[in-house]
Motif scaffolding. Structure first.
Motif, short mmCIF file in Angstrom:
data_model
loop_
_atom_site.label_atom_id
_atom_site.label_comp_id
_atom_site.label_asym_id
_atom_site.label_seq_id
_atom_site.Cartn_x
_atom_site.Cartn_y
_atom_site.Cartn_z
N HIS A 1 3.49 1.86 -2.87
CA HIS A 1 3.95 3.24 -2.67
C HIS A 1 4.11 3.96 -4.01
CE1 HIS A 1 8.06 2.19 -3.83
NE2 HIS A 1 7.87 1.07 -3.14
N GLU A 2 4.25 5.27 -3.94
CA GLU A 2 4.25 6.12 -5.14
C GLU A 2 5.42 5.90 -6.08
OE1 GLU A 2 6.05 8.34 -1.73
OE2 GLU A 2 4.29 7.10 -2.00
N HIS B 1 6.56 2.94 -6.94
CA HIS B 1 6.44 1.58 -7.45
C HIS B 1 5.91 1.61 -8.89
CE1 HIS B 1 5.23 -2.61 -7.78
NE2 HIS B 1 6.01 -2.85 -6.74
N THR C 1 2.04 1.24 -9.46
CA THR C 1 1.24 2.44 -9.20
C THR C 1 1.31 3.38 -10.39
OG1 THR C 1 1.74 2.23 -6.86
CG2 THR C 1 0.87 4.35 -7.60
N GLY D 1 1.76 10.15 -2.68
CA GLY D 1 1.80 9.36 -1.47
C GLY D 1 2.11 10.21 -0.25
N ALA E 1 3.78 9.37 3.35
CA ALA E 1 4.40 8.37 4.22
C ALA E 1 3.96 8.52 5.67
CB ALA E 1 5.92 8.47 4.13
N LYS F 1 0.48 7.10 5.73
CA LYS F 1 0.49 5.82 5.01
C LYS F 1 -0.72 5.69 4.08
CE LYS F 1 3.28 3.40 8.37
NZ LYS F 1 3.46 2.22 9.21
N MET G 1 -2.29 6.85 -0.04
CA MET G 1 -2.07 7.30 -1.42
C MET G 1 -3.32 8.04 -1.84
SD MET G 1 0.90 6.19 -2.62
CE MET G 1 0.64 6.29 -4.38
N ARG H 1 -1.33 3.03 1.73
CA ARG H 1 -0.03 3.03 1.05
C ARG H 1 0.80 1.88 1.61
NH1 ARG H 1 5.03 5.32 2.40
NH2 ARG H 1 6.18 6.18 0.65
N ALA I 1 4.22 -0.53 1.60
CA ALA I 1 5.64 -0.39 1.31
C ALA I 1 6.20 -1.55 0.49
CB ALA I 1 6.42 -0.25 2.62
#
Length: 70
Positions: A15-16, A18, A21, A34, A36, A39, A41, A57, A59
């Protein structure tokens, strides 16, 4: 070739928020966002419009490692 069947390559990204990333994007001079809901990126070269570079994407690390084509 690498051997095996010719199949599409499916990108999977943490995910964005993290660090992996962010590190990847910084290293390659990219921006990312991202979504959500879908799901996914999206990635683009810094300053460019988002286009065709998309990834699933994930989690968690476990989800990233176990992802499959949608």
């Amino acid at each position: 070739g690498l051997g095996g069947s010719d199949l599409a390559i499916v990108l999977v990204s943490p995910h964005e928020q993290h660090g992996t990333t962010e590190g990847f994007a910084h290293h390659f001079g990219m921006q990312f966002k991202g979504d959500a809901t879908t799901k996914t990126m999206a990635f683009a070269i810094k300053g460019a419009e988002y286009g065709q570079i998309t990834a699933i994407r994930a989690a968690t690390h476990q989800e990233t490692a176990g992802s499959r084509s949608p």
